[in-house]
Write a protein that holds these residues in place. Structure first.
Motif, PDB file in Angstrom:
ATOM      1  N   ASP A 201      29.808 -17.864  37.366  1.00  0.00           N
ATOM      2  CA  ASP A 201      31.150 -18.264  36.949  1.00  0.00           C
ATOM      3  C   ASP A 201      31.236 -19.784  37.009  1.00  0.00           C
ATOM      4  OD1 ASP A 201      33.842 -17.890  36.184  1.00  0.00           O
ATOM      5  OD2 ASP A 201      34.501 -18.067  38.270  1.00  0.00           O
ATOM      6  N   ILE A 202      31.434 -20.397  35.866  1.00  0.00           N
ATOM      7  CA  ILE A 202      31.434 -21.862  35.792  1.00  0.00           C
ATOM      8  C   ILE A 202      32.869 -22.381  35.700  1.00  0.00           C
ATOM      9  CG2 ILE A 202      30.647 -23.869  34.471  1.00  0.00           C
ATOM     10  CD1 ILE A 202      28.324 -22.144  33.466  1.00  0.00           C
ATOM     11  N   GLU A 203      33.206 -23.273  36.634  1.00  0.00           N
ATOM     12  CA  GLU A 203      34.499 -23.962  36.622  1.00  0.00           C
ATOM     13  C   GLU A 203      34.217 -25.457  36.623  1.00  0.00           C
ATOM     14  OE1 GLU A 203      37.129 -22.820  39.719  1.00  0.00           O
ATOM     15  OE2 GLU A 203      36.795 -20.672  39.446  1.00  0.00           O
TER      16      GLU A 203
ATOM     17  N   GLY B 276      38.395   4.194  41.103  1.00  0.00           N
ATOM     18  CA  GLY B 276      38.894   3.212  40.140  1.00  0.00           C
ATOM     19  C   GLY B 276      39.331   1.898  40.759  1.00  0.00           C
ATOM     20  N   ILE B 277      39.067   1.714  42.051  1.00  0.00           N
ATOM     21  CA  ILE B 277      39.390   0.449  42.716  1.00  0.00           C
ATOM     22  C   ILE B 277      38.297  -0.566  42.404  1.00  0.00           C
ATOM     23  CG2 ILE B 277      39.909  -0.707  44.906  1.00  0.00           C
ATOM     24  CD1 ILE B 277      41.922   1.449  44.102  1.00  0.00           C
ATOM     25  N   ARG B 278      38.690  -1.768  42.047  1.00  0.00           N
ATOM     26  CA  ARG B 278      37.726  -2.800  41.690  1.00  0.00           C
ATOM     27  C   ARG B 278      37.559  -3.824  42.810  1.00  0.00           C
ATOM     28  NH1 ARG B 278      38.938  -3.782  35.190  1.00  0.00           N
ATOM     29  NH2 ARG B 278      38.267  -1.678  34.561  1.00  0.00           N
ATOM     30  N   PHE B 279      36.340  -4.345  42.907  1.00  0.00           N
ATOM     31  CA  PHE B 279      35.996  -5.265  43.989  1.00  0.00           C
ATOM     32  C   PHE B 279      35.292  -6.495  43.436  1.00  0.00           C
ATOM     33  CE2 PHE B 279      36.182  -1.025  45.681  1.00  0.00           C
ATOM     34  CZ  PHE B 279      36.816  -1.156  46.909  1.00  0.00           C
ATOM     35  N   ARG B 280      35.440  -7.606  44.162  1.00  0.00           N
ATOM     36  CA  ARG B 280      34.739  -8.840  43.790  1.00  0.00           C
ATOM     37  C   ARG B 280      34.286  -9.580  45.050  1.00  0.00           C
ATOM     38  NH1 ARG B 280      38.367 -11.739  40.295  1.00  0.00           N
ATOM     39  NH2 ARG B 280      37.384 -10.572  38.590  1.00  0.00           N
ATOM     40  N   ALA B 281      33.020  -9.972  45.058  1.00  0.00           N
ATOM     41  CA  ALA B 281      32.470 -10.820  46.119  1.00  0.00           C
ATOM     42  C   ALA B 281      32.019 -12.115  45.460  1.00  0.00           C
ATOM     43  CB  ALA B 281      31.302 -10.137  46.813  1.00  0.00           C
ATOM     44  N   VAL B 282      32.404 -13.250  46.051  1.00  0.00           N
ATOM     45  CA  VAL B 282      32.085 -14.562  45.500  1.00  0.00           C
ATOM     46  C   VAL B 282      31.128 -15.282  46.434  1.00  0.00           C
ATOM     47  CG1 VAL B 282      33.016 -16.780  44.726  1.00  0.00           C
ATOM     48  CG2 VAL B 282      34.353 -14.682  44.407  1.00  0.00           C
TER      49      VAL B 282
ATOM     50  N   THR C 218      34.325 -15.162  49.666  1.00  0.00           N
ATOM     51  CA  THR C 218      35.398 -14.181  49.805  1.00  0.00           C
ATOM     52  C   THR C 218      34.960 -12.830  49.260  1.00  0.00           C
ATOM     53  OG1 THR C 218      37.767 -13.780  49.421  1.00  0.00           O
ATOM     54  CG2 THR C 218      36.506 -14.672  47.577  1.00  0.00           C
ATOM     55  N   PHE C 219      35.684 -11.807  49.662  1.00  0.00           N
ATOM     56  CA  PHE C 219      35.450 -10.439  49.209  1.00  0.00           C
ATOM     57  C   PHE C 219      36.791  -9.727  49.235  1.00  0.00           C
ATOM     58  CE2 PHE C 219      34.305  -5.982  50.737  1.00  0.00           C
ATOM     59  CZ  PHE C 219      34.099  -5.499  49.452  1.00  0.00           C
ATOM     60  N   TYR C 220      37.193  -9.145  48.114  1.00  0.00           N
ATOM     61  CA  TYR C 220      38.506  -8.493  48.041  1.00  0.00           C
ATOM     62  C   TYR C 220      38.506  -7.437  46.949  1.00  0.00           C
ATOM     63  CZ  TYR C 220      39.066 -11.843  44.193  1.00  0.00           C
ATOM     64  OH  TYR C 220      38.890 -12.575  43.049  1.00  0.00           O
ATOM     65  N   SER C 221      39.570  -6.629  46.940  1.00  0.00           N
ATOM     66  CA  SER C 221      39.736  -5.587  45.923  1.00  0.00           C
ATOM     67  C   SER C 221      40.960  -5.926  45.072  1.00  0.00           C
ATOM     68  CB  SER C 221      39.934  -4.221  46.593  1.00  0.00           C
ATOM     69  OG  SER C 221      41.256  -4.120  47.100  1.00  0.00           O
ATOM     70  N   ASP C 222      41.322  -5.030  44.152  1.00  0.00           N
ATOM     71  CA  ASP C 222      42.548  -5.259  43.384  1.00  0.00           C
ATOM     72  C   ASP C 222      43.720  -4.431  43.915  1.00  0.00           C
ATOM     73  OD1 ASP C 222      41.765  -2.769  42.485  1.00  0.00           O
ATOM     74  OD2 ASP C 222      41.716  -3.283  40.361  1.00  0.00           O
ATOM     75  N   ARG C 223      43.586  -3.942  45.153  1.00  0.00           N
ATOM     76  CA  ARG C 223      44.714  -3.248  45.786  1.00  0.00           C
ATOM     77  C   ARG C 223      45.835  -4.247  46.085  1.00  0.00           C
ATOM     78  NH1 ARG C 223      40.419  -1.006  49.157  1.00  0.00           N
ATOM     79  NH2 ARG C 223      39.927   1.130  48.539  1.00  0.00           N
ATOM     80  N   ASN C 224      47.057  -3.824  45.875  1.00  0.00           N
ATOM     81  CA  ASN C 224      48.258  -4.620  46.174  1.00  0.00           C
ATOM     82  C   ASN C 224      48.373  -5.877  45.310  1.00  0.00           C
ATOM     83  OD1 ASN C 224      48.784  -2.751  48.228  1.00  0.00           O
ATOM     84  ND2 ASN C 224      47.797  -4.008  49.791  1.00  0.00           N
ATOM     85  N   LEU C 225      47.602  -5.960  44.243  1.00  0.00           N
ATOM     86  CA  LEU C 225      47.742  -7.082  43.317  1.00  0.00           C
ATOM     87  C   LEU C 225      48.752  -6.717  42.233  1.00  0.00           C
ATOM     88  CD1 LEU C 225      44.035  -8.270  42.800  1.00  0.00           C
ATOM     89  CD2 LEU C 225      45.695  -9.017  44.518  1.00  0.00           C
ATOM     90  N   ASN C 226      49.344  -7.727  41.612  1.00  0.00           N
ATOM     91  CA  ASN C 226      50.346  -7.473  40.573  1.00  0.00           C
ATOM     92  C   ASN C 226      49.724  -6.824  39.338  1.00  0.00           C
ATOM     93  OD1 ASN C 226      52.381  -8.601  42.149  1.00  0.00           O
ATOM     94  ND2 ASN C 226      51.988 -10.666  41.368  1.00  0.00           N
TER      95      ASN C 226
END
Length: 225
Positions: free
Chosen positions: A113-115, A130-136, A172-180
Protein backbone atom coordinates in the motif's frame (compact mmCIF):
# COMPACT_ATOMS: atom_id res chain seq x y z
CA UNK A 1 1.38 -12.70 35.27
CA UNK A 2 -1.62 -13.45 33.04
CA UNK A 3 -1.77 -16.98 31.69
CA UNK A 4 -2.59 -18.22 28.21
CA UNK A 5 -6.28 -19.25 27.87
CA UNK A 6 -6.80 -22.89 28.83
CA UNK A 7 -8.23 -23.86 25.43
CA UNK A 8 -4.97 -22.76 23.77
CA UNK A 9 -2.81 -24.43 26.42
CA UNK A 10 -4.55 -27.78 25.92
CA UNK A 11 -5.09 -27.66 22.15
CA UNK A 12 -3.23 -30.77 20.95
CA UNK A 13 -3.80 -29.80 17.31
CA UNK A 14 -1.25 -26.99 17.63
CA UNK A 15 2.37 -27.92 16.95
CA UNK A 16 5.15 -26.72 19.24
CA UNK A 17 6.28 -23.88 16.95
CA UNK A 18 2.76 -22.51 16.60
CA UNK A 19 2.16 -22.86 20.35
CA UNK A 20 5.38 -20.94 21.00
CA UNK A 21 4.19 -18.21 18.63
CA UNK A 22 0.74 -18.03 20.27
CA UNK A 23 2.34 -17.84 23.73
CA UNK A 24 4.64 -15.09 22.46
CA UNK A 25 1.71 -13.04 21.13
CA UNK A 26 -0.15 -13.45 24.41
CA UNK A 27 2.83 -12.51 26.62
CA UNK A 28 3.66 -9.50 24.46
CA UNK A 29 0.05 -8.31 24.73
CA UNK A 30 -0.58 -8.95 28.43
CA UNK A 31 2.76 -9.59 30.15
CA UNK A 32 6.33 -8.29 30.06
CA UNK A 33 7.55 -9.76 26.78
CA UNK A 34 8.85 -6.98 24.51
CA UNK A 35 8.49 -8.64 21.11
CA UNK A 36 7.83 -11.97 19.41
CA UNK A 37 8.41 -13.15 15.81
CA UNK A 38 5.63 -14.34 13.51
CA UNK A 39 6.50 -16.29 10.36
CA UNK A 40 4.50 -15.40 7.28
CA UNK A 41 4.85 -18.79 5.55
CA UNK A 42 4.67 -22.40 6.66
CA UNK A 43 7.78 -24.60 6.64
CA UNK A 44 6.30 -26.78 3.88
CA UNK A 45 5.62 -23.80 1.61
CA UNK A 46 9.13 -22.45 2.17
CA UNK A 47 10.61 -25.80 1.16
CA UNK A 48 8.34 -26.26 -1.87
CA UNK A 49 8.82 -22.71 -3.15
CA UNK A 50 12.52 -22.52 -2.20
CA UNK A 51 11.98 -19.13 -0.61
CA UNK A 52 13.67 -17.39 2.30
CA UNK A 53 11.66 -17.34 5.50
CA UNK A 54 10.13 -13.96 6.22
CA UNK A 55 9.40 -12.83 9.73
CA UNK A 56 7.23 -9.98 11.00
CA UNK A 57 7.62 -8.76 14.56
CA UNK A 58 4.76 -8.35 17.02
CA UNK A 59 6.13 -5.80 19.49
CA UNK A 60 4.93 -4.22 22.73
CA UNK A 61 4.68 -0.83 21.02
CA UNK A 62 2.71 2.08 22.44
CA UNK A 63 -0.59 3.97 22.30
CA UNK A 64 -0.81 7.75 22.48
CA UNK A 65 -4.20 8.50 24.04
CA UNK A 66 -4.11 12.21 23.20
CA UNK A 67 -3.50 11.58 19.49
CA UNK A 68 -5.37 8.25 19.46
CA UNK A 69 -2.47 6.74 17.54
CA UNK A 70 -0.02 3.96 18.19
CA UNK A 71 1.39 0.66 17.06
CA UNK A 72 2.04 -2.85 18.28
CA UNK A 73 0.40 -4.75 21.12
CA UNK A 74 -0.53 -1.75 23.28
CA UNK A 75 -2.39 -0.22 20.36
CA UNK A 76 -3.93 -3.45 19.05
CA UNK A 77 -5.02 -4.44 22.58
CA UNK A 78 -7.65 -1.67 22.47
CA UNK A 79 -9.46 -3.60 19.73
CA UNK A 80 -10.11 -6.40 22.22
CA UNK A 81 -12.73 -4.19 23.90
CA UNK A 82 -16.17 -5.28 22.65
CA UNK A 83 -17.44 -1.76 21.93
CA UNK A 84 -14.30 -0.67 20.11
CA UNK A 85 -14.22 0.10 16.42
CA UNK A 86 -12.45 -2.76 14.69
CA UNK A 87 -13.18 -5.18 17.56
CA UNK A 88 -11.28 -8.48 17.46
CA UNK A 89 -11.65 -11.57 19.63
CA UNK A 90 -8.67 -12.73 21.68
CA UNK A 91 -8.70 -16.01 19.73
CA UNK A 92 -8.33 -14.04 16.48
CA UNK A 93 -5.36 -12.12 17.87
CA UNK A 94 -3.63 -15.28 19.09
CA UNK A 95 -4.20 -16.88 15.66
CA UNK A 96 -2.79 -13.85 13.81
CA UNK A 97 0.25 -15.80 12.60
CA UNK A 98 -1.94 -18.63 11.34
CA UNK A 99 -4.17 -16.16 9.45
CA UNK A 100 -1.19 -14.40 7.86
CA UNK A 101 0.26 -17.73 6.73
CA UNK A 102 -3.12 -18.73 5.25
CA UNK A 103 -3.22 -15.39 3.42
CA UNK A 104 0.29 -16.00 2.06
CA UNK A 105 -0.64 -19.53 0.98
CA UNK A 106 -3.42 -18.14 -1.20
CA UNK A 107 -2.05 -14.76 -2.32
CA UNK A 108 1.71 -15.49 -2.12
CA UNK A 109 2.78 -12.04 -0.86
CA UNK A 110 1.51 -9.03 1.03
CA UNK A 111 -0.13 -6.16 -0.83
CA UNK A 112 2.07 -3.05 -0.93
CA UNK A 113 0.00 0.00 0.00
CA UNK A 114 1.69 3.17 -1.21
CA UNK A 115 0.97 6.53 0.42
CA UNK A 116 3.20 9.17 -1.12
CA UNK A 117 6.75 8.01 -0.41
CA UNK A 118 5.61 5.48 2.20
CA UNK A 119 4.96 1.80 1.62
CA UNK A 120 3.24 -0.59 4.01
CA UNK A 121 2.52 -4.30 3.71
CA UNK A 122 -1.16 -5.19 3.98
CA UNK A 123 -2.58 -8.62 4.88
CA UNK A 124 -6.36 -8.90 4.51
CA UNK A 125 -8.86 -11.74 4.74
CA UNK A 126 -12.44 -12.69 5.52
CA UNK A 127 -13.60 -15.40 7.93
CA UNK A 128 -16.48 -17.85 7.51
CA UNK A 129 -18.89 -15.40 9.15
CA UNK A 130 -18.08 -12.67 6.62
CA UNK A 131 -16.03 -10.60 9.07
CA UNK A 132 -13.08 -8.89 7.40
CA UNK A 133 -9.65 -8.35 8.90
CA UNK A 134 -6.57 -6.27 8.13
CA UNK A 135 -3.03 -6.44 9.52
CA UNK A 136 -0.60 -3.64 8.61
CA UNK A 137 3.16 -4.15 8.64
CA UNK A 138 5.63 -1.30 8.27
CA UNK A 139 9.18 -0.19 9.08
CA UNK A 140 9.83 2.02 12.09
CA UNK A 141 12.58 4.62 12.26
CA UNK A 142 15.51 3.48 14.39
CA UNK A 143 17.23 0.13 14.91
CA UNK A 144 14.68 -1.04 17.47
CA UNK A 145 10.90 -0.62 17.51
CA UNK A 146 9.54 1.77 20.16
CA UNK A 147 8.76 0.09 23.46
CA UNK A 148 7.84 3.20 25.43
CA UNK A 149 4.81 5.52 25.02
CA UNK A 150 7.14 8.51 25.39
CA UNK A 151 9.06 7.46 22.27
CA UNK A 152 7.82 9.54 19.33
CA UNK A 153 7.98 7.46 16.14
CA UNK A 154 7.41 7.91 12.46
CA UNK A 155 6.65 5.22 9.92
CA UNK A 156 9.17 5.22 7.12
CA UNK A 157 7.67 2.74 4.70
CA UNK A 158 9.25 -0.58 3.93
CA UNK A 159 12.35 -0.92 1.79
CA UNK A 160 12.29 -3.56 -0.95
CA UNK A 161 14.74 -5.74 0.99
CA UNK A 162 14.27 -5.77 4.79
CA UNK A 163 17.49 -5.11 6.68
CA UNK A 164 16.50 -6.96 9.84
CA UNK A 165 13.44 -8.73 11.37
CA UNK A 166 12.56 -5.48 13.19
CA UNK A 167 12.12 -3.72 9.87
CA UNK A 168 8.83 -5.64 9.52
CA UNK A 169 6.73 -4.51 12.49
CA UNK A 170 3.01 -5.16 12.92
CA UNK A 171 1.55 -1.67 13.30
CA UNK A 172 -2.08 -2.60 13.74
CA UNK A 173 -4.60 -5.41 13.40
CA UNK A 174 -8.37 -4.92 13.35
CA UNK A 175 -11.66 -6.14 11.88
CA UNK A 176 -14.64 -4.32 10.37
CA UNK A 177 -16.81 -4.96 13.43
CA UNK A 178 -18.46 -1.81 14.83
CA UNK A 179 -17.35 0.24 11.82
CA UNK A 180 -19.79 2.53 10.01
CA UNK A 181 -19.17 0.72 6.73
CA UNK A 182 -17.94 -2.71 5.74
CA UNK A 183 -14.20 -2.91 5.20
CA UNK A 184 -13.22 -2.49 1.56
CA UNK A 185 -10.19 -4.60 0.68
CA UNK A 186 -7.19 -2.59 -0.52
CA UNK A 187 -5.86 -5.57 -2.44
CA UNK A 188 -7.90 -6.11 -5.67
CA UNK A 189 -6.85 -9.79 -5.74
CA UNK A 190 -8.32 -10.34 -2.28
CA UNK A 191 -11.52 -8.52 -3.25
CA UNK A 192 -11.92 -10.65 -6.40
CA UNK A 193 -11.15 -13.86 -4.51
CA UNK A 194 -13.91 -13.39 -1.95
CA UNK A 195 -16.36 -12.08 -4.54
CA UNK A 196 -15.85 -15.25 -6.61
CA UNK A 197 -16.01 -17.41 -3.49
CA UNK A 198 -19.31 -15.78 -2.52
CA UNK A 199 -20.74 -16.34 -6.03
CA UNK A 200 -19.67 -19.99 -6.02
CA UNK A 201 -21.24 -20.54 -2.61
CA UNK A 202 -24.48 -18.97 -3.87
CA UNK A 203 -24.50 -21.23 -6.96
CA UNK A 204 -23.92 -24.34 -4.85
CA UNK A 205 -26.78 -23.42 -2.53
CA UNK A 206 -29.17 -22.61 -5.38
CA UNK A 207 -28.33 -25.86 -7.21
CA UNK A 208 -29.25 -28.03 -4.24
CA UNK A 209 -32.61 -29.77 -4.45
CA UNK A 210 -35.05 -28.61 -1.78
CA UNK A 211 -35.68 -31.11 0.98
CA UNK A 212 -39.13 -32.66 0.75
CA UNK A 213 -41.41 -32.74 3.73
CA UNK A 214 -43.16 -36.08 4.52
CA UNK A 215 -46.43 -34.90 2.95
CA UNK A 216 -44.57 -33.72 -0.20
CA UNK A 217 -42.93 -37.14 -0.50
CA UNK A 218 -46.33 -38.87 -0.35
CA UNK A 219 -47.70 -36.59 -3.10
CA UNK A 220 -44.63 -37.22 -5.27
CA UNK A 221 -44.99 -41.01 -4.88
CA UNK A 222 -48.70 -40.86 -5.76
CA UNK A 223 -47.94 -38.90 -8.96
CA UNK A 224 -45.46 -41.57 -10.00
CA UNK A 225 -48.05 -44.37 -9.69
Amino acid sequence: MDKLPKNKEEDKGINMENKKEITGIYNTTFNEKKATPITTQSDLEMIENAIIEEVVMYVKGYHNVAKNKGMGAKHIKLHLEKDSKGYIHLEELLDLGKSIREYTRIFKEAYIDIEGTKQAKIYEWENNQGIRFRAVVDKMRGSQPPLSPSYEVKREGLPKTPLSPFDNVIITFYSDRNLNERMQFKNPSVSDYYKNHSNQTHLIKSSKKPELKPEDERITKQKRR
